[in-house]
Design a protein around this motif. Structure first.
Motif, short mmCIF file in Angstrom:
data_model
loop_
_atom_site.label_atom_id
_atom_site.label_comp_id
_atom_site.label_asym_id
_atom_site.label_seq_id
_atom_site.Cartn_x
_atom_site.Cartn_y
_atom_site.Cartn_z
N HIS A 139 0.79 -1.22 0.00
CA HIS A 139 0.00 0.00 0.00
C HIS A 139 0.83 1.28 0.00
CE1 HIS A 139 0.81 -1.07 4.16
NE2 HIS A 139 0.71 0.21 4.44
N GLU A 140 2.12 1.20 0.23
CA GLU A 140 3.01 2.37 0.24
C GLU A 140 3.92 2.34 -0.99
OE1 GLU A 140 2.91 4.81 2.50
OE2 GLU A 140 1.38 3.82 3.70
N ALA A 141 4.65 3.44 -1.22
CA ALA A 141 5.54 3.53 -2.38
C ALA A 141 6.80 2.68 -2.24
CB ALA A 141 5.93 4.99 -2.65
N PHE A 142 7.16 2.33 -1.00
CA PHE A 142 8.34 1.48 -0.76
C PHE A 142 8.16 0.78 0.57
CE2 PHE A 142 9.30 5.72 0.77
CZ PHE A 142 9.73 5.50 2.06
N LEU A 143 9.02 -0.17 0.84
CA LEU A 143 9.00 -0.92 2.10
C LEU A 143 10.35 -0.72 2.77
CD1 LEU A 143 7.71 -3.00 4.02
CD2 LEU A 143 8.68 -4.78 2.56
N SER A 144 10.34 -0.18 3.96
CA SER A 144 11.56 0.12 4.69
C SER A 144 11.62 -0.75 5.94
CB SER A 144 11.60 1.60 5.07
OG SER A 144 12.79 1.91 5.74
N ALA A 145 12.77 -1.37 6.19
CA ALA A 145 12.96 -2.22 7.36
C ALA A 145 13.58 -1.41 8.48
CB ALA A 145 13.84 -3.41 7.00
N GLU A 146 13.11 -1.64 9.68
CA GLU A 146 13.65 -0.99 10.87
C GLU A 146 14.85 -1.80 11.36
OE1 GLU A 146 12.61 1.90 12.09
OE2 GLU A 146 11.03 2.08 10.60
N THR A 147 16.00 -1.59 10.77
CA THR A 147 17.23 -2.30 11.14
C THR A 147 18.33 -1.28 11.38
OG1 THR A 147 17.93 -2.52 8.83
CG2 THR A 147 16.59 -4.30 9.73
N LEU A 148 19.48 -1.75 11.84
CA LEU A 148 20.61 -0.85 12.04
C LEU A 148 21.09 -0.26 10.72
CD1 LEU A 148 22.63 -2.83 14.73
CD2 LEU A 148 21.18 -0.81 15.06
N LEU A 149 21.11 -1.08 9.69
CA LEU A 149 21.47 -0.60 8.35
C LEU A 149 20.20 -0.34 7.56
CD1 LEU A 149 24.35 -3.11 7.54
CD2 LEU A 149 24.57 -0.73 8.25
N LEU A 150 20.21 0.70 6.77
CA LEU A 150 19.03 1.05 5.98
C LEU A 150 18.75 -0.02 4.93
CD1 LEU A 150 16.84 3.14 5.33
CD2 LEU A 150 18.47 4.20 3.76
N LEU A 151 17.56 -0.54 4.95
CA LEU A 151 17.13 -1.53 3.96
C LEU A 151 15.79 -1.06 3.40
CD1 LEU A 151 17.40 -4.25 2.50
CD2 LEU A 151 16.27 -5.29 4.49
N VAL A 152 15.78 -0.72 2.12
CA VAL A 152 14.56 -0.22 1.48
C VAL A 152 14.33 -1.02 0.22
CG1 VAL A 152 13.39 1.81 0.57
CG2 VAL A 152 15.08 2.09 2.35
N ARG A 153 13.09 -1.50 0.04
CA ARG A 153 12.74 -2.26 -1.17
C ARG A 153 11.68 -1.49 -1.93
NH1 ARG A 153 11.92 -8.38 -0.52
NH2 ARG A 153 12.11 -8.06 -2.74
N CYS A 154 11.76 -1.57 -3.25
CA CYS A 154 10.79 -0.85 -4.08
C CYS A 154 10.50 -1.68 -5.33
CB CYS A 154 11.33 0.51 -4.47
SG CYS A 154 12.83 0.47 -5.47
N GLY A 155 9.54 -1.24 -6.11
CA GLY A 155 9.23 -1.94 -7.35
C GLY A 155 7.78 -1.73 -7.77
N ASP A 156 7.38 -2.46 -8.79
CA ASP A 156 6.02 -2.29 -9.31
C ASP A 156 4.97 -2.90 -8.39
OD1 ASP A 156 6.55 -4.94 -9.72
OD2 ASP A 156 6.23 -4.91 -11.87
N TRP A 157 5.37 -3.59 -7.35
CA TRP A 157 4.44 -4.15 -6.37
C TRP A 157 4.13 -3.16 -5.27
CZ3 TRP A 157 6.56 -4.67 -1.47
CH2 TRP A 157 7.94 -4.56 -1.40
N CYS A 158 4.74 -1.99 -5.30
CA CYS A 158 4.51 -0.95 -4.29
C CYS A 158 3.68 0.19 -4.86
CB CYS A 158 5.84 -0.37 -3.81
SG CYS A 158 6.92 -1.53 -2.99
N GLY A 159 2.67 0.56 -4.16
CA GLY A 159 1.91 1.76 -4.51
C GLY A 159 1.04 1.65 -5.74
N GLY A 160 0.69 0.48 -6.16
CA GLY A 160 -0.17 0.33 -7.32
C GLY A 160 0.28 -0.80 -8.21
#
Length: 65
Positions: free
Chosen positions: A25-46
């Motif tokens: 449902h959001e434009a990206f998926l961000s993990a709450e970890t010590l290192l920044l981990l962000v996933r994106c793609g056509d499965w996000c936000g539409g």
């Protein structure tokens, strides 16, 4: 006046991967970890190819911030 003939051959490419069964449902998926981990793609936000581009841009903004 120039007359054009129809093409002898034509191929259509469709963005077939933009139809996730459960899109995020959001434009990206961000993990709450010590290192920044962000996933994106056509499965996000539409489920359109534009969603993949907008997801990538939103992810870039998240990383830059």
């Amino acid at each position: 006046m120039v007359k054009y003939s129809p093409p002898e051959w034509m191929q259509v490419h469709r963005w077939r991967y933009a139809f996730p069964s459960r899109p995020w449902h959001e434009a990206f998926l961000s993990a709450e970890t010590l290192l920044l981990l962000v996933r994106c793609g056509d499965w996000c936000g539409g489920n359109l190819v534009e969603g993949a581009m907008l997801s990538g841009l939103a992810t870039a903004d998240e990383i830059n911030n």
